[in-house]
Scaffold this active site. Structure first.
Site, PDB file in Angstrom:
ATOM      1  N   GLU A   1       0.761  -1.250   0.000  1.00  0.00           N
ATOM      2  CA  GLU A   1       0.000   0.000   0.000  1.00  0.00           C
ATOM      3  C   GLU A   1       0.794   1.305   0.000  1.00  0.00           C
ATOM      4  O   GLU A   1       0.690   2.106   0.933  1.00  0.00           O
ATOM      5  CB  GLU A   1      -0.980   0.001   1.185  1.00  0.00           C
ATOM      6  CG  GLU A   1      -2.004  -1.105   1.097  1.00  0.00           C
ATOM      7  CD  GLU A   1      -3.146  -0.982   2.105  1.00  0.00           C
ATOM      8  OE1 GLU A   1      -3.055  -0.149   3.021  1.00  0.00           O
ATOM      9  OE2 GLU A   1      -4.142  -1.708   1.936  1.00  0.00           O
TER      10      GLU A   1
ATOM     11  N   GLU B   1      -6.087  -7.992  -0.220  1.00  0.00           N
ATOM     12  CA  GLU B   1      -6.837  -7.722   1.009  1.00  0.00           C
ATOM     13  C   GLU B   1      -8.284  -7.450   0.659  1.00  0.00           C
ATOM     14  O   GLU B   1      -8.574  -6.593  -0.176  1.00  0.00           O
ATOM     15  CB  GLU B   1      -6.284  -6.482   1.750  1.00  0.00           C
ATOM     16  CG  GLU B   1      -4.895  -6.635   2.306  1.00  0.00           C
ATOM     17  CD  GLU B   1      -4.423  -5.400   3.102  1.00  0.00           C
ATOM     18  OE1 GLU B   1      -5.258  -4.558   3.484  1.00  0.00           O
ATOM     19  OE2 GLU B   1      -3.197  -5.279   3.310  1.00  0.00           O
TER      20      GLU B   1
HETATM   21  C1  LIG Z   1      -8.239  -3.686   7.678  1.00  0.00           C
HETATM   22  C2  LIG Z   1      -6.965  -2.985   7.766  1.00  0.00           C
HETATM   23  O1  LIG Z   1      -6.253  -3.075   8.728  1.00  0.00           O
HETATM   24  N1  LIG Z   1      -6.670  -2.271   6.752  1.00  0.00           N
HETATM   25  C3  LIG Z   1      -5.532  -1.457   6.725  1.00  0.00           C
HETATM   26  C4  LIG Z   1      -5.043  -1.447   5.348  1.00  0.00           C
HETATM   27  O2  LIG Z   1      -4.233  -0.413   5.090  1.00  0.00           O
HETATM   28  C5  LIG Z   1      -4.787   0.836   5.373  1.00  0.00           C
HETATM   29  C6  LIG Z   1      -3.886   1.863   4.865  1.00  0.00           C
HETATM   30  O3  LIG Z   1      -2.768   2.002   5.657  1.00  0.00           O
HETATM   31  C7  LIG Z   1      -4.965   0.937   6.838  1.00  0.00           C
HETATM   32  O4  LIG Z   1      -5.443   2.212   7.187  1.00  0.00           O
HETATM   33  C8  LIG Z   1      -5.963  -0.105   7.215  1.00  0.00           C
HETATM   34  O5  LIG Z   1      -6.096  -0.134   8.591  1.00  0.00           O
END
Ligand SMILES: CC(=O)N[C@H]1CO[C@H](CO)[C@@H](O)[C@@H]1O
Ligand SMILES: *[C@@H]1O[C@H](CO)[C@@H](O)[C@H](O)[C@H]1NC(C)=O
Length: 395
Positions: A221, A330
């Protein structure tokens, strides 16, 4: 919408016990109160204590045990009432296994206090369900201590921790995604040197090059970086991985804007990633998708029962148009009727499209506690409903 679901829920609750259950529907399990009678031509099959499902066959022909669903629906073009028509099975299907990236404010941190490695028993549980793929997030600062930087030596203890869980997974025939969960930020600064990033990946992939079931997930990400910059960093890593001699493994690249599928064609990613090249031709685009209103995966409320398929649509078309493969690294939601439908719709659209090679739930891991998306056995919030109703049907 709220009123609609409330009344639908009441209608189902009142009518369910009187009806028999259609094929692939739930027919038993702890906490289940509906009918235990399956439509003719199908039988109620216990998968685990929490879920029994109506599967095609007659008494005596259907075998029992947790692996039955996968073998039952593993025909080349599986079709069922949750997802009709011709479908392409995922080659990779499983969960994220969080833990080693926890405690990111404590570098290096203490194993067992700030972070942990995934549990072998959790891996066993999912493999028993027929899943084959595990994404292992970890921190680059623990692997490559900031004192010596990205091109310096690896911390051997942390590297060995990663190797141990990777070997456990791949030793059982599963696939392990190695996921530096750093958002393209190392030691507080956005990674900008393609050369250092390439060296880091060349060195890391060198450690795993003899294991063909390892998948290299270049970076989790990236965000707040131009898509073209991210694409250059990804390309440098791909070249570095291949130059180490790791030529057979799948590589997954991620885009900017948290690699969101729903923003893929508006974030700049769709332009920046059309020219990504793998000299060994085994690369897919990893995207992520949550189904709550802001797409962050922080609320258990899904926008609608159809939001999953809707949010993937443009990205799926882009993959088709560019002859690329996608990997949904994800997806996660709350455990409620709208979200279950939304996940089913997302995975169904992916299998119908034929361009998505894998999908992973966010997340398993030993330290999630009562987190609403935890699928850690035995009692994570996503185990009793999401797992059997929204994931297992897509094995
Ligand atoms: C569900 C989860 O933890 N998602 C994470 C995925 O990435 C984003 C971006 O950094 C996080 O904010 C989320 O918490
Ligand atoms: C990383 O790669 C660089 C460049 O190839 C090399 O000089 C260095 O020794 C490697 N370091 C490790 C820890 O493998």
């Amino acid at each position: 919408m709220k009123a609609f679901f409330a009344s639908l829920g009441v209608a189902l609750a009142l009518s369910a016990p009187a009806l028999s259950v259609s094929v692939w529907g739930q027919c038993g399990g702890i906490g289940y109160t509906g009918s235990t009678v399956c439509d003719s031509g199908s039988v109620c099959n216990k998968q685990n204590d929490y879920y029994s499902q109506c599967i095609p066959g007659t008494a005596g022909t259907a075998t029992t045990g947790p692996t039955t669903p996968s073998s039952t629906i593993s025909a080349p073009s599986p079709s069922n009432s949750i997802c009709s028509g011709s479908r392409t099975k995922f080659q990779f299907f499983g969960v994220n296994e969080s833990g080693a990236e926890f405690g990111n404010l404590n570098i290096p941190g203490v194993l067992g206090t700030d972070y942990t490695w995934p549990s072998p028993s959790s891996i066993d549980f999912f493999m028993g369900q027929g899943f084959n793929t595990f994404r292992i997030p970890f921190l680059m600062e623990r692997m490559s201590p900031p004192a010596t930087g990205l091109t310096g030596p690896f911390d051997q203890t942390y590297l060995n921790g990663l190797k141990t869980i990777v070997n456990y997974i791949t030793g059982k025939g599963g696939f392990a995604l190695i996921d530096p969960h750093n958002f393209m930020i190392y030691n507080g600064a956005t990674i900008s040197s393609t050369s250092n990033f390439q060296t880091w990946w060349k060195n890391l992939s060198n450690e795993f090059k003899s294991n063909k079931n390892v998948v290299f997930d270049v970076q989790n990400e990236p965000h707040d970086i131009p898509a073209t910059t991210v694409a250059s960093l990804m390309q440098a890593a791909v070249n570095g991985i291949r130059s180490s001699g790791a030529t057979s493994q799948l590589i997954l690249v991620e885009g900017t804007s948290w690699t969101g599928a729903w923003t893929w064609t508006t974030s700049g990613n769709s332009q920046a990633f059309t020219s990504i090249k793998d000299p060994n031709n085994n690369l897919a685009i990893q995207m992520h998708q949550y189904l709550d209103s802001d797409g962050s995966g922080t609320s258990p409320t899904c926008v609608s029962p159809t939001i999953g398929a809707e949010r993937l649509q443009a990205a799926t078309q882009w993959l088709k148009d560019n002859n690329l493969k996608g990997f949904l690294g994800e997806i996660g939601t709350g455990s409620n009727a709208a979200c279950i439908s939304a996940v089913q719709g997302a995975l169904c659209s992916m299998q119908q499209s034929g361009v998505w090679i894998g999908a992973l739930w966010w997340a398993a891991g030993p330290w999630w506690g009562d987190y609403f998306q935890s699928i850690e056995p035995p009692s994570g919030a996503s185990v009793s409903q999401i797992l059997p109703q929204a994931l297992v049907p897509f094995l």
